[in-house]
Design an enzyme around this catalytic site. Structure first.
Site, PDB file in Angstrom:
ATOM      1  N   SER A 181     -21.850  26.878  29.703  1.00 54.53           N
ATOM      2  CA  SER A 181     -22.502  27.951  30.760  1.00 54.53           C
ATOM      3  C   SER A 181     -21.153  29.306  30.064  1.00 54.53           C
ATOM      4  CB  SER A 181     -22.262  27.584  32.350  1.00 54.53           C
ATOM      5  OG  SER A 181     -22.421  28.608  32.669  1.00 54.53           O
TER       6      SER A 181
ATOM      7  N   TYR B 231     -18.308  22.511  38.553  1.00 55.66           N
ATOM      8  CA  TYR B 231     -19.991  23.331  37.411  1.00 55.66           C
ATOM      9  C   TYR B 231     -18.978  23.750  36.715  1.00 55.66           C
ATOM     10  CZ  TYR B 231     -23.662  25.721  34.677  1.00 55.66           C
ATOM     11  OH  TYR B 231     -24.486  26.042  34.009  1.00 55.66           O
TER      12      TYR B 231
ATOM     13  N   LYS C 281     -18.331  22.527  32.447  1.00 53.70           N
ATOM     14  CA  LYS C 281     -18.789  23.082  31.332  1.00 53.70           C
ATOM     15  C   LYS C 281     -17.668  23.645  30.947  1.00 53.70           C
ATOM     16  CE  LYS C 281     -23.186  23.674  32.345  1.00 53.70           C
ATOM     17  NZ  LYS C 281     -24.007  22.514  31.352  1.00 53.70           N
TER      18      LYS C 281
HETATM   19  N1  LIG Z   1     -30.307  28.470  34.040  1.00 52.68           N
HETATM   20  C1  LIG Z   1     -28.969  29.580  34.167  1.00 52.68           C
HETATM   21  O1  LIG Z   1     -28.502  30.245  34.704  1.00 52.68           O
HETATM   22  C2  LIG Z   1     -27.778  28.961  33.375  1.00 52.68           C
HETATM   23  C3  LIG Z   1     -26.350  29.102  32.576  1.00 52.68           C
HETATM   24  C4  LIG Z   1     -26.491  28.994  32.153  1.00 52.68           C
HETATM   25  C5  LIG Z   1     -25.942  26.958  31.766  1.00 52.68           C
HETATM   26  N2  LIG Z   1     -27.217  26.795  32.276  1.00 52.68           N
HETATM   27  C6  LIG Z   1     -27.193  25.183  30.981  1.00 52.68           C
HETATM   28  O2  LIG Z   1     -28.677  25.346  30.814  1.00 52.68           O
HETATM   29  C7  LIG Z   1     -29.093  23.761  30.618  1.00 52.68           C
HETATM   30  C8  LIG Z   1     -30.007  23.564  31.580  1.00 52.68           C
HETATM   31  O3  LIG Z   1     -30.167  24.920  32.439  1.00 52.68           O
HETATM   32  P1  LIG Z   1     -31.982  25.167  33.114  1.00 52.68           P
HETATM   33  O4  LIG Z   1     -31.610  26.759  33.911  1.00 52.68           O
HETATM   34  O5  LIG Z   1     -33.020  25.588  32.485  1.00 52.68           O
HETATM   35  O6  LIG Z   1     -31.480  23.639  34.457  1.00 52.68           O
HETATM   36  P2  LIG Z   1     -33.082  23.058  35.151  1.00 52.68           P
HETATM   37  O7  LIG Z   1     -32.544  22.696  36.265  1.00 52.68           O
HETATM   38  O8  LIG Z   1     -34.417  24.444  35.562  1.00 52.68           O
HETATM   39  O9  LIG Z   1     -33.856  21.886  34.373  1.00 52.68           O
HETATM   40  C9  LIG Z   1     -32.952  20.778  33.560  1.00 52.68           C
HETATM   41  C10 LIG Z   1     -33.947  20.210  33.065  1.00 52.68           C
HETATM   42  O10 LIG Z   1     -33.246  18.777  33.265  1.00 52.68           O
HETATM   43  C11 LIG Z   1     -33.585  17.621  33.468  1.00 52.68           C
HETATM   44  N3  LIG Z   1     -32.807  16.278  33.594  1.00 52.68           N
HETATM   45  C12 LIG Z   1     -31.423  16.311  34.685  1.00 52.68           C
HETATM   46  N4  LIG Z   1     -30.871  15.974  34.369  1.00 52.68           N
HETATM   47  C13 LIG Z   1     -30.980  15.020  33.808  1.00 52.68           C
HETATM   48  C14 LIG Z   1     -30.452  13.795  32.961  1.00 52.68           C
HETATM   49  N5  LIG Z   1     -29.425  12.845  33.530  1.00 52.68           N
HETATM   50  N6  LIG Z   1     -31.022  13.213  32.167  1.00 52.68           N
HETATM   51  C15 LIG Z   1     -32.265  13.704  31.234  1.00 52.68           C
HETATM   52  N7  LIG Z   1     -32.865  14.655  31.727  1.00 52.68           N
HETATM   53  C16 LIG Z   1     -32.722  15.723  33.235  1.00 52.68           C
HETATM   54  C17 LIG Z   1     -34.316  17.910  34.868  1.00 52.68           C
HETATM   55  O11 LIG Z   1     -35.373  16.693  34.877  1.00 52.68           O
HETATM   56  C18 LIG Z   1     -34.845  19.566  34.221  1.00 52.68           C
HETATM   57  O12 LIG Z   1     -35.916  19.501  34.155  1.00 52.68           O
HETATM   58  C19 LIG Z   1     -28.236  23.514  31.472  1.00 52.68           C
HETATM   59  O13 LIG Z   1     -26.914  22.543  30.723  1.00 52.68           O
HETATM   60  C20 LIG Z   1     -27.601  24.066  32.710  1.00 52.68           C
HETATM   61  O14 LIG Z   1     -26.535  23.666  33.123  1.00 52.68           O
HETATM   62  C21 LIG Z   1     -28.611  27.554  33.145  1.00 52.68           C
END
Ligand SMILES: NC(=O)c1ccc[n+]([C@@H]2O[C@H](COP(=O)([O-])OP(=O)(O)OC[C@H]3O[C@@H](n4cnc5c(N)ncnc54)[C@H](O)[C@@H]3O)[C@@H](O)[C@H]2O)c1
Length: 259
Positions: free
Chosen positions: A143, A156, A160
């Site tokens: 992130s 968080y 990261k």
């Molecule tokens: N959305 C953002 O703005 C953003 C920004 C930077 C980084 N990220 C990173 O991108 C990645 C995805 O984020 P997102 O926004 O799509 O999240 P989200 O919460 O929308 O989706 C995450 C998915 O992961 C699954 N999950 C959670 N814990 C789990 C586990 N222990 N085992 C298996 N599956 C699991 C959940 O059921 C969900 O379907 C993450 O690593 C997040 O930190 C997101």
């Protein structure tokens, strides 16, 4: 499109929603064999079905990627069916946010367990198989917070940051056979972000729509990102087009983060 991704066996963790879903769908379009993992079996199944409906090849293998037994079970199943793992995308993540004072230690632990431990466990198992094969690629979804921090985001951001340290260390250790890189998304429109928007807009006394409009205006490219934006970077790093790139922390942030 990247022809070398065709028929590659790709595991995407946490692919039942958001960014992981976007990454899985994109690998499906590239002609890869996609293993859709998620904690939620229904969500994983829906994504695998969407890939198949579009003419791709996918299976869903639910499981908790913070649990070593479940990680091994998933990899065993992939090896039983396909005999190899070519690409691993460590996408599982969790964002606990709120002020430091009064925060629960359990939230700190959760940030590290879900973001860092899952990446370590899956990379460890994948590396064993990839080393045997003499090739492989690992892409970790970190992130922008892992480079610049963030308000109410200490656990968080620190987790990261650790994912980036893990990325660079594994890139050094596993080269030259296995290429390890990370992608650092900025603000991406997913359920994870929706929870953040809800809380911040409430605290500022404005609507979620107003909050999102103000926030988009502060991004140099003037919009939040999409899972597809992140998927574009992931398939590039997984492909032979990135054959001289390891240990990278590739920003997909619309200009919010530039180092
Ligand atoms: N959305 C953002 O703005 C953003 C920004 C930077 C980084 N990220 C990173 O991108 C990645 C995805 O984020 P997102 O926004 O799509 O999240 P989200 O919460 O929308 O989706 C995450 C998915 O992961 C699954 N999950 C959670 N814990 C789990 C586990 N222990 N085992 C298996 N599956 C699991 C959940 O059921 C969900 O379907 C993450 O690593 C997040 O930190 C997101």
């Amino acid at each position: 499109m990247y022809p070398d991704l065709q028929d590659k066996v790709v595991i995407v963790t946490g692919a039942g929603a958001g960014i992981g879903r976007g990454i899985a769908l994109r690998f499906g379009r590239e002609g890869s064999i996609v293993v859709v993992n998620d904690l939620r079996p229904e969500a994983a199944r829906e994504v695998a079905q969407a890939i198949a409906a579009a003419g791709g090849h996918a299976i869903s293998l639910p499981g908790d990627m913070t649990d070593e037994l479940e990680v091994n079970k998933m990899f065993d199943e992939v090896l039983r069916i396909y005999g190899r793992v070519d690409i691993l995308v460590n996408n599982v993540g969790l964002f606990e946010f709120g002020p430091l004072v009064g925060s629960a230690t359990e939230d700190w632990d959760k940030d590290f367990r879900v973001n860092v431990k899952s990446t370590y466990l899956c990379s460890n198992r994948a590396a064993q198989e990839m080393k045997r094969a003499g090739k492989g690629r690992i892409i970790n979804i970190a992130s922008g917070a892992g480079k610049i921090g963030g308000t109410w985001s200490r656990g968080y951001a620190a987790a990261k940051w650790a994912v980036l340290g893990l990325t660079k260390s594994l890139a050094l250790e596993l080269a030259p056979e296995i290429r390890v890189n990370a992608v650092c998304p900025g603000i991406i429109d997913t359920d994870m972000d929706a929870a953040f928007v809800e809380e911040f807009s409430r605290r500022q006394g404005i609507t979620p729509e107003e909050f999102k409009k103000n926030r988009a205006a502060s991004i140099p490219l003037r919009r939040t990102g999409t899972p597809e934006d992140v998927a574009k970077a992931v398939v590039f790093l997984a492909s032979d087009e990135a054959s001289y790139t390891i240990g990278e922390a590739f920003n997909v942030s619309g200009g919010l983060v530039m180092h």
